[in-house]
Design an enzyme around this catalytic site. Structure first.
Site: not given
Length: 376
Positions: A217-219
């Protein structure tokens, strides 16, 4: 002795490394072009940069602009300021950029204003979501480019709709898959990777070594809003009761989890959080996983190439071929949609998919052939 024509190749963020590696190798083989590797320093973790460069067989950059982090405007401006003298000194016949990060558009703008032909690898991908900074970078870079190399046929249609001349567009395949296929036999076994982080193997008491999921997860749309991130982590916590979830945590995501007070949620779950991992470690984990949950564009492609079911935690994707032909399912951040998709995978094996055209490990070779024909 006459100097070989010089091509400046730009990398800035970790996904760029996997894309530039096979291109750099393909450029060196015929020896007709002298590649100059410029690292902007957009991803500035020295240990991770060194790990990726070493594992992918990329030489140390000829130049490191050492830009580091900052807002989109600050980072883009600093890259432009530091890249302009590079072009003045090198006088290359072209600049090659990959992907859709700030380094891509920043160096593309400098090249265009210096009237140096721009080459864009991974052109024509569109999510249709202009709230994504990457979408702006993609559209503008394509408008500036003299040669546009696409990973899938639908990208050509996107470019033609935007007024790009057809003779600039070349369907070559996916250089990310070149890297994957070239390094698959070197991928680290999951047991070895987890042992480095103090975890026994297998993770489950049933001794099924492939009974785990991988999460990334990084957005900003997923990690910058405490409500969205909390809802996602609560959903993933529930899934982790069915099977362990290995979570190599992006530094920015880790910071947001701590800021929003969500670290306790992970600690009480079956989510195994690790620091960011090298390319060969991630490749080994993904290849053997039961499924992957992600908001990464690159992982959508890699899971399709590996035949591993992918659950994409986004409302849109710039890589629709991974859905129409691959193993990817788009579910957004809705818990019910995530649960339903994961249950389908666990009960029925998930989408089988097929390998898209020209995802055969030869994209970089095709790119070099076109460059030599069109620009030399």
């Amino acid at each position: 002795m006459k100097r070989r024509p010089q091509l400046v190749c730009v990398v800035g963020a970790r996904p760029n490394f996997m894309k530039i590696a096979p291109i750099y190798t393909a450029l060196e083989r015929p020896g007709t072009i002298d590649p100059i590797l410029v690292h902007t320093g957009q991803h500035y973790d020295e240990a991770m940069k060194d790990t990726f460069f070493r594992q992918l067989g990329i030489p140390e950059p000829d130049l490191d602009l050492e830009v580091g982090s900052g807002s989109h405007a600050v980072q883009t401006a600093q890259i432009m300021q530091r890249f302009e003298p590079v072009l003045e000194d090198a006088a290359p016949f072209a600049v090659l950029v990959v992907g859709d990060v700030n380094s891509t558009i920043a160096c593309g703008l400098v090249a265009a204003k210096k009237q140096v032909p721009l080459i864009h690898v991974e052109a024509g991908l569109r999510s249709g979501d202009r709230t994504m900074p990457e979408e702006i970078n993609r559209v503008l870079t394509d408008q500036l480019s003299a040669l546009l190399f696409t990973t899938e046929r639908a990208a050509r249609d996107n470019l033609l709709r935007e007024g790009i001349a057809e003779d600039k567009i070349h369907f070559v395949g996916n250089v990310m898959i070149d890297s994957l296929l070239g390094h698959l036999d070197q991928a680290f076994p999951p047991a070895e990777t987890l042992a480095r982080h103090g975890r026994k193997w297998p993770l489950n008491s049933n001794n099924n070594a492939s009974d785990y999921a991988v999460l990334t997860l990084h957005r900003p749309s997923n990690v910058d809003d405490p409500e969205v991130l909390g809802r996602l982590l609560q959903t993933l916590t529930e899934i982790s009761r069915r099977m362990p979830i290995i979570f190599p945590c992006h530094p920015r995501t880790d910071k947001m989890i701590e800021r929003f007070g969500l670290d306790g949620l992970i600690a009480a779950s079956g989510i195994i959080s690790t620091p960011p991992l090298g390319y060969l470690e991630m490749l080994g984990l993904i290849r053997s996983a039961r499924l992957v949950l992600t908001d990464s564009g690159g992982l959508q492609e890699e899971t399709t190439a590996l035949g591993v079911p992918c659950v994409t935690l986004r409302e849109n994707t710039e890589r629709p071929i991974t859905i129409t032909e691959g193993t990817n399912t788009l579910v957004g951040s809705d818990p019910d949609a995530i649960f339903t998709c994961v249950e389908d995978i666990l009960n029925g094996g998930g989408k089988r998919g097929r390998i898209p055209a020209r995802w055969d490990g030869k994209a970089a070779q095709r790119i070099v052939q076109v460059i030599e024909k069109k620009l030399l």
